[in-house]
Design an enzyme around this catalytic site. Sequence first.
Site, PDB file in Angstrom:
ATOM      1  N   ASP A 110       0.862  -1.162   0.070  1.00  0.00           N
ATOM      2  CA  ASP A 110      -0.056   0.106  -0.019  1.00  0.00           C
ATOM      3  C   ASP A 110       0.821   1.249   0.180  1.00  0.00           C
ATOM      4  O   ASP A 110       2.290   1.105   0.176  1.00  0.00           O
ATOM      5  CB  ASP A 110      -0.915  -0.182   1.029  1.00  0.00           C
ATOM      6  CG  ASP A 110      -1.791   1.231   1.309  1.00  0.00           C
ATOM      7  OD1 ASP A 110      -2.372   1.611   0.220  1.00  0.00           O
ATOM      8  OD2 ASP A 110      -1.791   1.626   2.361  1.00  0.00           O
ATOM      9  N   ASP A 114      -0.113   5.157   1.286  1.00  0.00           N
ATOM     10  CA  ASP A 114      -0.402   6.070   1.870  1.00  0.00           C
ATOM     11  C   ASP A 114      -0.315   5.522   3.455  1.00  0.00           C
ATOM     12  O   ASP A 114      -0.995   4.716   3.548  1.00  0.00           O
ATOM     13  CB  ASP A 114      -1.919   6.746   1.791  1.00  0.00           C
ATOM     14  CG  ASP A 114      -2.108   7.548   0.234  1.00  0.00           C
ATOM     15  OD1 ASP A 114      -1.032   7.863  -0.144  1.00  0.00           O
ATOM     16  OD2 ASP A 114      -2.833   7.453  -0.109  1.00  0.00           O
TER      17      ASP A 114
END
Length: 220
Positions: free
Chosen positions: A7, A9
């Site tokens: 991922d 963020d």
Amino acid sequence: MNLAIFDLDHTLINCDSGTEWSNFLQEEGIYDEADMQRHRQFDQDYRDGCLDLDAYLAFILRALAERSRAELDAMHRVFMQRHILPHISPMARQLVAGHRDAGDSLLLISATNEFIITPIAREFGIGEVIGIRLETDAKGNYTGHYLGTPSFQAGKVTRLQQWLAERGQTQADYEKIYFYSDSRNDLPLLEQVNQPVAVNPDPVLLAAAQQHGWPVLNFF
């Protein structure tokens, strides 16, 4: 053969790239305070697990549709210097480098749109990227619409399966599939892989990680 999925963020970067893009647009005089208030509400909805994705994308993609791709690319270079590079920790770089050095395949998957995330993935040396796919016109400019299944919540599972199928693969072709994420919104994919790792987890993900015995990393 292993696959390392990241991922973006609050995982590889210690900020939210979509929020930072909005902050950048405010600095440039493109967003006003009403726009920022609206973005802050979307951000809270995301953290609470109740984001109206279509409404959020209609809002965030408007600024892309109003500018040429050349102008946007120039803006993104300034955005990277001001808002992204300061939020990349040495630990995040080491994590990606460790998987690369081990010969693992690398994939970035994010609920943020591909315009924002692709140059950030390149900064980490990650060439394979799954994000919100954006529609372009004949000149290559963004229309303000997205394509296909958004890579959000269970949509990340769908997009990963599509990515594998395009390569004639399934998850079974990999001995280990790692997925590093910070968010409760990524539980569907974390529960699909055999090497889930919580990074800077929110409270809901931290509780799930503790319940399942998943590793927990903190880059802050």
